[in-house]
Design an enzyme around this catalytic site. Structure first.
Site, PDB file in Angstrom:
ATOM      1  N   GLU A 110      -6.152   6.787  -1.087  1.00 36.73           N
ATOM      2  CA  GLU A 110      -6.054   5.613  -0.213  1.00 36.73           C
ATOM      3  C   GLU A 110      -6.603   4.373  -0.893  1.00 36.73           C
ATOM      4  O   GLU A 110      -5.988   3.305  -0.857  1.00 36.73           O
ATOM      5  CB  GLU A 110      -6.812   5.857   1.107  1.00 36.73           C
ATOM      6  N   HIS A 156       1.426   4.437  -2.907  1.00 39.71           N
ATOM      7  CA  HIS A 156       1.400   5.904  -2.815  1.00 39.71           C
ATOM      8  C   HIS A 156       2.549   6.525  -3.629  1.00 39.71           C
ATOM      9  O   HIS A 156       2.405   7.597  -4.196  1.00 39.71           O
ATOM     10  CB  HIS A 156       1.510   6.355  -1.355  1.00 39.71           C
ATOM     11  N   HIS A 192       0.835  -1.209   0.000  1.00 37.99           N
ATOM     12  CA  HIS A 192       0.000   0.000   0.000  1.00 37.99           C
ATOM     13  C   HIS A 192       0.869   1.259   0.000  1.00 37.99           C
ATOM     14  O   HIS A 192       0.636   2.194  -0.769  1.00 37.99           O
ATOM     15  CB  HIS A 192      -0.919  -0.039   1.227  1.00 37.99           C
ATOM     16  N   GLU A 193       1.883   1.256   0.841  1.00 39.07           N
ATOM     17  CA  GLU A 193       2.765   2.426   0.909  1.00 39.07           C
ATOM     18  C   GLU A 193       3.524   2.616  -0.409  1.00 39.07           C
ATOM     19  O   GLU A 193       3.725   3.736  -0.869  1.00 39.07           O
ATOM     20  CB  GLU A 193       3.761   2.272   2.068  1.00 39.07           C
TER      21      GLU A 193
HETATM   22 ZN   LIG Z   1      -2.159   5.300   2.743  1.00 36.91          ZN
END
Ligand SMILES: [Zn+2]
Length: 258
Positions: free
Chosen positions: A197, A141, A137-138
């Protein structure tokens, strides 16, 4: 990520759960300040990839200096390296580099230069699959350009207040120590929008799928964070989309197998 909350008297920074807190835009944008700086915002918006990478290098180094890093070959270091096996060794053209910060805080983040930091507090509460999902997930980004945008915003705010942007040069990457400290803090605590997100969640899911790795961990990671939400107080629940919604979304994708 990064909404701060109190947990057993510790000020912990949440991982994914806090990501959607602001529901639109990056945190801390002071439009008035940016206007007053006259053009600084425009300059920030035109930060080149090289500028962003240079500043990320500096911010990552500044953060490393302030934190206790797990020693090479230590338990945490070995585990993190094991968990990230399979991920691409580069992220947006930059070589990834992983470290564990020894702290009870529950957090993880990635920067545009491939600097990826995972806090031992997060590692303690997640199994390997969950941890992989969070790290994916990071990375999302970064891959999706969110961290670059966060850097541009952080730079604009920092430059506006400190007149770093008022020199007439295109971009000042040579920030003072205090400016760099402020910038680093802002990037690490950047709040991403709801859309960002969700996109980062899907990115992680897609990466895990591609690597043929367990995707259920992404669901249970959110469920654990949702529990933290509840236990840590109502303020956490203001994060949108909520950890529970995000867990459900990923579960749906698993069920539909796409
Ligand atoms: Zn996030």
């Amino acid at each position: 990520m990064n909404m701060k909350f109190k947990l057993l008297a510790l000020v912990a920074t949440t991982a994914l759960a806090g990501c959607g807190a602001a529901g639109g835009g990056v945190a801390g944008v002071n439009v008035d300040g940016m206007m007053a700086a006259g053009g600084t915002a425009l300059k920030a918006a035109s930060l080149s990839d090289t500028d962003v990478k240079t500043m990320s290098d500096d911010a990552c180094a500044a953060s490393d200096k302030q934190n206790k890093i797990a020693a090479p070959k230590s338990k945490y270091d070995v585990r993190l390296n094991k968990v990230v096996q399979g991920f691409s060794p580069s992220l947006n053209g930059a070589q990834t580099n992983y470290r564990v910060y020894m702290t009870k805080d529950v957090n993880a983040w990635a920067m545009s230069n491939g600097c990826i930091r995972v806090y031992s507090g997060l590692m303690d509460m997640m199994n390997d699959s969950e941890l992989r999902g969070v790290i994916g997930h990071e990375m999302g980004h970064v891959a999706l350009g969110h961290t670059k945008k966060a850097m541009q915003t952080a730079y604009a705010v920092t430059a506006a207040r400190t007149a770093a942007g008022a020199t007439g040069n295109a971009v000042v990457t040579n920030l003072s120590a205090s400016q760099l400290g402020e910038l680093t803090e802002k990037i690490i605590n950047a709040q991403f929008s709801q859309v960002q997100e969700s996109a980062a969640d899907d990115y992680s899911f897609d990466q895990l799928t591609k690597m043929n790795m367990d995707r259920k961990g992404l669901v249970t990671a959110f469920q654990k964070l949702a529990k933290l939400d509840g236990g840590a107080g109502a303020s956490m629940l203001s994060s949108h989309p909520s950890s529970t919604d995000r867990a459900q979304h990923i579960q749906q994708r698993i069920d539909q197998n796409k």
